[in-house]
Design an enzyme around this catalytic site. Structure first.
Site, mmCIF file in Angstrom:
data_model
loop_
_atom_site.group_PDB
_atom_site.id
_atom_site.type_symbol
_atom_site.label_atom_id
_atom_site.label_comp_id
_atom_site.label_asym_id
_atom_site.label_seq_id
_atom_site.Cartn_x
_atom_site.Cartn_y
_atom_site.Cartn_z
ATOM 1 C CB SER A 139 41.940 -33.850 -18.733
ATOM 2 O OG SER A 139 40.554 -33.781 -18.537
ATOM 3 N NE ARG A 176 55.577 -35.895 -14.831
ATOM 4 C CZ ARG A 176 55.323 -37.119 -14.311
ATOM 5 N NH1 ARG A 176 54.377 -37.872 -14.821
ATOM 6 N NH2 ARG A 176 56.011 -37.582 -13.304
ATOM 7 C CG ASP A 207 40.122 -36.726 -19.258
ATOM 8 O OD1 ASP A 207 40.879 -37.284 -18.430
ATOM 9 O OD2 ASP A 207 40.466 -36.492 -20.435
#
Ligand code: GLC
Length: 528
Positions: A206, A221, A259
């Site tokens: 996620s 990132r 997610d």
């Protein structure tokens, strides 16, 4: 007698519950708030009267000051939503935009009847979920007709694990998967685990990943406080596969998903009017289904324009870097959190909304009042002055305190921070917690409203699957979010209805694994 003069004896009796739940997530079970043990931490009231405490009028003035900072008018919400719509479109046009709108290579909606392959009948899936707070391993059996069964184990991530070398983090994930398989499917010393051959594993990772296929994902990132070196810019699916091999875990990873994408698919599997999925937890983000012809940045793959693909918006990054879209409402507290985080200027929208940050906003407000000489006069406030000590779960506890005297709140300040509070101060804390939560919920509505506007869902209305501790446990969060949607859209806003989503990282991941297997068996876009 519930109260003890020092509070110490009483503090001991309930602490275990609260400590363990408060560190488990940002939101401890709220039922604990009504347990009498927590009220028993209150100290004697005559002691409060003796110390110089903030006066009611002074605190009322502070309420007004904070109201000015945290209140978002309907006009302001509409304005932010308009800017949001433009930013979402930009993200689809070209790669590398602030809100990256990441194609997820999940093609279209599930039918609701996904069960897995027919030949051989592989009915179950494994899912590994690396979220912001925990690592979860699930075994999911899809039963078709929107039904499923799930067995799962959670492993808590330590702060060190969030900063250790990336490959080591994935080694830990592989180890947890191994432990789960051994615990649930035999495979003790020298034995083979009893699992279907070729069981598919879906990895819910996620964080923002750039994908060109469902089983690759280059980390753009880290977010949510993670900072593991040697991972950004790398294919995390490949890194995880390497860990599976080195840990000798005989499982094939077939998909890597976000997610929100999992939540979108899982929620639509059981409730077909779900068109958008959001997570309001440690982080905040959304996914939706887009027509491929509206994703110019993947035009070079020549995929059929009228097919649909899920997009992981990563809209927690809205207003990052230049901070020009929400400059009017960004407070000095938001600025402080941003600049002192491990990723300054990134995830700006998320930092005003998500569970990882709200407690810190609250704490910074109190620290201001301590510095001004308004709160906790004559008391040692050093415990409260440490960064991130005020969990967002504490705000929830204050807000659901069932007693007129706000005894839970009193116990919390005394037990965790060694601070005595007056009734007036506690009333003030409750109002402040509400304002910060209200701003988060209203801002959350802007992202949803932007997607609804972009996709033209307002006329017909649509379901929004929502998950995450803030959504499910922060008092009044869903109600405040709905009210803000009405402020933005008027009456029609009532047709945009959020509901508690299905488990995206477990069930959603399994459905996506099933959809992917089917797609590949049918020979559709086998390179993605
Ligand atoms: C952060 C992550 C995003 C995730 C969200 C909710 O915003 O970057 O990928 O979906 O948190 O967990």
């Amino acid at each position: 007698m519930l109260a003890s003069a020092s509070g110490q004896e009483a503090g001991g009796c309930g602490s275990k519950d609260l400590v363990s739940t408060a560190t488990d997530s940002h939101f401890p079970s709220l039922s604990s708030a009504s347990q009498p043990q927590i009220a028993s931490w209150h100290t004697s009231s005559h002691k409060h009267e003796r110390r110089p405490a903030a006066q009611e009028e002074q605190l009322n003035e502070e309420v007004k000051r904070f109201e000015e900072l945290f209140t978002l008018t309907p006009e302001r919400l509409k304005h932010i939503t308009d800017r949001f719509v433009t930013v979402l479109k930009d993200g689809l046009d070209a790669p590398g935009k602030t809100v990256p709108m990441l194609p997820a290579y999940v093609f279209g909606w599930p039918t609701g009847n996904e069960e897995g392959r027919v030949q051989p009948p592989a009915l179950s899936y494994l899912a590994l979920d690396l979220g912001g707070t925990n690592l979860r391993v699930c075994h999911v059996v899809l039963k078709g007709k929107g039904k499923f069964e799930i067995t799962q184990t959670k492993f808590r991530l330590t702060d060190e694990q969030k900063q250790m070398d990336g490959q080591k983090l994935f080694d830990f994930c592989a180890e947890c998967l191994h432990t789960f398989i051994n615990d649930h499917f035999g495979g003790g010393e020298g034995e083979e685990p009893i699992l279907e051959e070729d069981i598919a594993l879906g990895f819910t990772f996620s964080y923002p990943m750039e994908q060109d296929a469902i089983d690759h994902g280059k980390l753009v990132r880290w977010t949510k406080g993670f900072g593991n070196p040697n991972t950004e810019g790398k294919d995390c699916a490949a890194m995880f596969r390497k860990s599976l091999e080195s840990q000798k875990v005989p499982i094939k990873m077939t998909s890597i998903i976000n997610d929100t994408t999992g939540t979108l698919i899982a929620s639509n599997y059981v409730k077909q009017d779900t068109k958008i999925a959001c997570i309001f937890g440690t982080g905040c983000n959304a996914a939706y289904m887009e027509h491929i012809k509206n994703i110019p940045k993947i035009g070079h793959y020549n995929l059929p324009g009228d097919e649909d693909m899920a997009i992981n918006c990563e809209y927690g990054a809205f207003d990052s870097f230049e901070h020009k879209h929400m400059a009017e409402i960004r407070t000095k507290y938001d600025e402080h959190i941003d600049l002192h985080s491990n990723k300054p200027h990134e995830q700006s929208y998320e930092k005003m909304i998500a569970g990882l940050y709200l407690g810190e906003i609250f704490r910074l407000c109190l620290c201001d009042l301590i510095d001004e000489g308004t709160l906790f006069l004559g008391q040692n406030t050093y415990k409260l002055e440490k960064t991130n000590v005020f969990d967002t779960a504490f705000m929830s506890l204050i807000l659901v305190d069932p007693t007129d005297e706000l005894l839970t709140c009193a116990g919390l300040f005394l037990h965790f921070f060694g601070l005595e509070t007056t009734q007036e101060e506690r009333n003030f804390f409750k109002k402040l917690a509400y304002m910060i939560g209200l701003r988060a919920a209203r801002l959350s509505a802007c992202g949803i409203a932007a997607l609804v506007t972009k996709m033209g869902y307002l006329e017909e209305g649509c379901g929004v699957g929502a998950d995450g501790s803030l959504y499910s446990k922060f008092p009044k969060f869903p109600e405040n979010l709905h009210k803000a949607l009405e402020d933005i859209f008027g009456e029609k806003g009532k047709g945009i209805v959020t509901h508690q989503a299905e488990d995206g990282s477990g069930v959603g991941s399994a459905i996506i694994a099933a959809m992917t297997l089917k797609r590949k068996e049918e020979g559709k876009y086998t390179h993605c």
